[in-house]
Design a protein around this motif. Sequence first.
Motif, PDB file in Angstrom:
ATOM      1  N   PRO A 141     -57.719 -40.495  48.069  1.00  0.00           N
ATOM      2  CA  PRO A 141     -57.430 -41.830  47.527  1.00  0.00           C
ATOM      3  C   PRO A 141     -57.305 -41.800  46.008  1.00  0.00           C
ATOM      4  O   PRO A 141     -58.064 -41.106  45.326  1.00  0.00           O
ATOM      5  N   TYR A 142     -56.332 -42.507  45.516  1.00  0.00           N
ATOM      6  CA  TYR A 142     -56.108 -42.741  44.095  1.00  0.00           C
ATOM      7  C   TYR A 142     -55.770 -41.475  43.320  1.00  0.00           C
ATOM      8  O   TYR A 142     -55.967 -41.429  42.105  1.00  0.00           O
ATOM      9  N   ILE A 143     -55.253 -40.461  43.983  1.00  0.00           N
ATOM     10  CA  ILE A 143     -54.681 -39.324  43.269  1.00  0.00           C
ATOM     11  C   ILE A 143     -53.220 -39.659  42.998  1.00  0.00           C
ATOM     12  O   ILE A 143     -52.542 -40.287  43.817  1.00  0.00           O
ATOM     13  N   VAL A 144     -52.730 -39.269  41.836  1.00  0.00           N
ATOM     14  CA  VAL A 144     -51.334 -39.536  41.479  1.00  0.00           C
ATOM     15  C   VAL A 144     -50.496 -38.360  41.976  1.00  0.00           C
ATOM     16  O   VAL A 144     -50.682 -37.227  41.512  1.00  0.00           O
ATOM     17  N   PRO A 145     -49.594 -38.566  42.936  1.00  0.00           N
ATOM     18  CA  PRO A 145     -48.806 -37.450  43.461  1.00  0.00           C
ATOM     19  C   PRO A 145     -47.856 -36.898  42.407  1.00  0.00           C
ATOM     20  O   PRO A 145     -47.340 -37.632  41.565  1.00  0.00           O
ATOM     21  N   GLU A 146     -47.669 -35.598  42.479  1.00  0.00           N
ATOM     22  CA  GLU A 146     -46.780 -34.930  41.523  1.00  0.00           C
ATOM     23  C   GLU A 146     -45.949 -33.913  42.277  1.00  0.00           C
ATOM     24  O   GLU A 146     -46.485 -33.083  43.024  1.00  0.00           O
ATOM     25  N   SER A 147     -44.646 -33.960  42.096  1.00  0.00           N
ATOM     26  CA  SER A 147     -43.743 -33.064  42.802  1.00  0.00           C
ATOM     27  C   SER A 147     -43.152 -32.048  41.840  1.00  0.00           C
ATOM     28  O   SER A 147     -42.830 -32.371  40.689  1.00  0.00           O
ATOM     29  N   ALA A 148     -43.029 -30.801  42.325  1.00  0.00           N
ATOM     30  CA  ALA A 148     -42.384 -29.769  41.517  1.00  0.00           C
ATOM     31  C   ALA A 148     -40.874 -29.899  41.532  1.00  0.00           C
ATOM     32  O   ALA A 148     -40.186 -29.255  40.734  1.00  0.00           O
ATOM     33  N   ILE A 149     -40.346 -30.718  42.421  1.00  0.00           N
ATOM     34  CA  ILE A 149     -38.900 -30.904  42.541  1.00  0.00           C
ATOM     35  C   ILE A 149     -38.558 -32.313  42.079  1.00  0.00           C
ATOM     36  O   ILE A 149     -39.017 -33.294  42.669  1.00  0.00           O
ATOM     37  N   PRO A 150     -37.789 -32.468  41.013  1.00  0.00           N
ATOM     38  CA  PRO A 150     -37.449 -33.805  40.527  1.00  0.00           C
ATOM     39  C   PRO A 150     -36.584 -34.549  41.529  1.00  0.00           C
ATOM     40  O   PRO A 150     -35.763 -33.967  42.234  1.00  0.00           O
ATOM     41  N   GLY A 151     -36.778 -35.842  41.599  1.00  0.00           N
ATOM     42  CA  GLY A 151     -36.035 -36.638  42.575  1.00  0.00           C
ATOM     43  C   GLY A 151     -34.593 -36.846  42.191  1.00  0.00           C
ATOM     44  O   GLY A 151     -33.732 -37.022  43.048  1.00  0.00           O
ATOM     45  N   ARG A 152     -34.291 -36.826  40.911  1.00  0.00           N
ATOM     46  CA  ARG A 152     -32.940 -37.116  40.469  1.00  0.00           C
ATOM     47  C   ARG A 152     -32.582 -36.224  39.296  1.00  0.00           C
ATOM     48  O   ARG A 152     -33.358 -36.064  38.359  1.00  0.00           O
ATOM     49  N   ILE A 153     -31.401 -35.625  39.348  1.00  0.00           N
ATOM     50  CA  ILE A 153     -30.902 -34.794  38.261  1.00  0.00           C
ATOM     51  C   ILE A 153     -29.525 -35.318  37.865  1.00  0.00           C
ATOM     52  O   ILE A 153     -28.599 -35.337  38.674  1.00  0.00           O
ATOM     53  N   ASP A 154     -29.395 -35.759  36.624  1.00  0.00           N
ATOM     54  CA  ASP A 154     -28.110 -36.231  36.129  1.00  0.00           C
ATOM     55  C   ASP A 154     -27.869 -35.663  34.738  1.00  0.00           C
ATOM     56  O   ASP A 154     -28.689 -34.892  34.205  1.00  0.00           O
ATOM     57  N   VAL A 155     -26.769 -36.047  34.132  1.00  0.00           N
ATOM     58  CA  VAL A 155     -26.392 -35.508  32.829  1.00  0.00           C
ATOM     59  C   VAL A 155     -27.424 -35.889  31.771  1.00  0.00           C
ATOM     60  O   VAL A 155     -27.804 -35.078  30.923  1.00  0.00           O
ATOM     61  N   HIS A 156     -27.901 -37.111  31.840  1.00  0.00           N
ATOM     62  CA  HIS A 156     -28.882 -37.561  30.853  1.00  0.00           C
ATOM     63  C   HIS A 156     -30.164 -36.736  30.926  1.00  0.00           C
ATOM     64  O   HIS A 156     -30.698 -36.297  29.896  1.00  0.00           O
ATOM     65  N   SER A 157     -30.661 -36.517  32.133  1.00  0.00           N
ATOM     66  CA  SER A 157     -31.895 -35.755  32.284  1.00  0.00           C
ATOM     67  C   SER A 157     -31.709 -34.300  31.873  1.00  0.00           C
ATOM     68  O   SER A 157     -32.603 -33.696  31.276  1.00  0.00           O
ATOM     69  N   LEU A 158     -30.545 -33.722  32.167  1.00  0.00           N
ATOM     70  CA  LEU A 158     -30.279 -32.339  31.763  1.00  0.00           C
ATOM     71  C   LEU A 158     -30.218 -32.209  30.246  1.00  0.00           C
ATOM     72  O   LEU A 158     -30.710 -31.227  29.669  1.00  0.00           O
ATOM     73  N   LYS A 159     -29.614 -33.187  29.584  1.00  0.00           N
ATOM     74  CA  LYS A 159     -29.593 -33.175  28.118  1.00  0.00           C
ATOM     75  C   LYS A 159     -31.019 -33.281  27.569  1.00  0.00           C
ATOM     76  O   LYS A 159     -31.371 -32.627  26.584  1.00  0.00           O
TER      77      LYS A 159
ATOM     78  N   GLY B 200     -40.086 -31.815  32.802  1.00  0.00           N
ATOM     79  CA  GLY B 200     -39.251 -32.482  31.820  1.00  0.00           C
ATOM     80  C   GLY B 200     -38.221 -33.386  32.456  1.00  0.00           C
ATOM     81  O   GLY B 200     -37.907 -34.459  31.927  1.00  0.00           O
ATOM     82  N   LEU B 201     -37.683 -32.977  33.601  1.00  0.00           N
ATOM     83  CA  LEU B 201     -36.717 -33.815  34.312  1.00  0.00           C
ATOM     84  C   LEU B 201     -37.344 -35.110  34.793  1.00  0.00           C
ATOM     85  O   LEU B 201     -36.652 -36.101  35.045  1.00  0.00           O
ATOM     86  N   GLN B 202     -38.679 -35.100  34.932  1.00  0.00           N
ATOM     87  CA  GLN B 202     -39.391 -36.322  35.336  1.00  0.00           C
ATOM     88  C   GLN B 202     -39.963 -37.066  34.126  1.00  0.00           C
ATOM     89  O   GLN B 202     -40.723 -38.012  34.278  1.00  0.00           O
ATOM     90  N   PHE B 203     -39.607 -36.582  32.916  1.00  0.00           N
ATOM     91  CA  PHE B 203     -39.954 -37.247  31.662  1.00  0.00           C
ATOM     92  C   PHE B 203     -41.467 -37.378  31.470  1.00  0.00           C
ATOM     93  O   PHE B 203     -41.966 -38.395  30.988  1.00  0.00           O
TER      94      PHE B 203
END
Length: 601
Positions: free
Chosen positions: A229-247, A403-406
């Motif tokens: 309970p109340y752990i903040v999930p963290e994924s090694a795979i970003p949900g969305r990759i776009d030009v802005h995130s890559l920059k 970084g992709l997840q900011f």
Amino acid sequence: MTETVKKYLPAIACAAIPILCYIVVRPFAEIGINDDWSYIGTAQVLAQSGHLGYNGWGSPMLGWQAYFGALFIKLFGFSFTIIRLTTVVEAVLAVFLFQRTLVRAGLNSWNATLATITLALSPLCLPLDFTFMNDVPGLLVIVACPYMCLRAVEAKGQRSASIWICMAVLLNVVGGTTRQIAWLGVLVMIPCTVWLLRRRFRVLLLGGLSCAAGWVMVLLAMRWLARQPYIVPESAIPGRIDVHSLKFVAGLGLNSAGFLALLAMPVLLMFAGSLRSWNRRSAAVFGAGMLCCAVPMIVSMVSGRKLAWIAPFFHDYMTDSTFQRLMIVTAQHLHLAVANECLRVLLTALAVLGALSLLACLFVERPPCPNREPRTDSVSWRTLAVMLGPFTLAYILLLASVGLQFVFYDRHLLPLFAILLLVATRLYQERVRTNLPSACIALCVIFGIFSMVATHDRFSSFRGYAAAIDEVRSSGVPASAILGPWEFEGWTQIETAGHVNNPRVQVPKGAYVALPARSYPPACESALVSFLDMTPAVKPAYAVSPDPAACGGRVAFAPIIYHTWISPRTHAIFAVRLPHSFLNGIDRQEDSVSSATANSW
């Protein structure tokens, strides 16, 4: 004095650095600092209930770090200062082990000691030694892994090598519970070491079985954590990759490289002393690199645009607060804007000079001291590359994913900083001179003084905030009625409700409750109110701030004065009574709270 004691004396001297700095800096503050209020809350719950309990803010498992903190609470009672002493102990062990790892990796004792001092006194590592953040415990686990792997590689018998591998797996699995990214040791580094020892059948068999068992334990631990309970999930795979995130990630990569070069400056600048030994190829590499760095900066300056990618490269908690102190020192007799830009450009130039000098030395055809006899007991570069290369690559890829997840922070670079020091110092030892010069000591001292001053002043400001909060509470005002640093608001929330109102929390279902939009006066700084959406238990009637008119309020108590080592040395924290226009945007306090400050100052 025996030879064994002499061998360990440099490491012992390095291990004394966090203790001496602790005595000088006096990092006492009964208030949360950065994220450690959340981790301290977990340790407190563990000491009280015997169970790990999370509070909706952090994603680290904490594991043995929380148990170590809970042990200190049981022994000495609860306080922020007591529980932060555990990190000092871990910093001592990490520094000691890092020096011994560098020696095992082929550095002589002098160079290993100076590289270790560079790490210990850096403005990234030193402030973390005195908080309950999990970066220093994570560094301890990561440093212990190559040390044990090197011992396995150097072991003459298969039995000894197998024992070191099994110990490395066990320590990394247990140690990684404080910071999951440290499990890259058992997932990547130790299997690579087993591959190096593949010709020893017993080591290959036992090492492979140990690694497999370690992977299973890591998987089970991750599955257990995801259900808490109340752990903040963290994924090694970003949900969305776009030009802005890559920059964004590309910019992070450039900033990270510059930041690491800046931190490693005491070692990297020493490569510039080998200028006379460079050949045409190394000079061409240096010139091309300098041109690539100088042209964008000159274009930005000529065009009047804001300089990008210059020191301190990051504007995060550690770098922004510590390097800002250096800007203030330089600005004593200059206009702040001029001092700021000039100093940043100078630091950037020195960092680039050191990094490019190291790169140019790689293209020197032969070492400047060809008559120097190489160490016959040194670990080969191939061994280090196989052991540390895949680990470093995996670590960088995970940082890119973060970084992709900011959610990237400067302190994430601490393990890469340690690896850079190892590689750079050994390159200097083999290609330039046997020992680092005395100029390296001078730079280490400068960095160390700067780090201690900045850390002292940071803690002094937090002590001022804590004193101002205590002054308001002494009049009968509850903590939930005080708007202070966001760390204090987070601590108040978990003490009142048990967890913060984080939309990322998925277990239990419905843990997050959407709040109605709140409106605040235009004069209210976003830094004061930015955390209120996650802390619904905080319904402020007062604020503590360096601004006597914070959120349009009026001073209600005598100001709290605190002192720093950097001029202006005297500062004030004000307790401000918030106006009705602020209270209209949130739930009203009880009448008793409203009348608690009849004694306006």
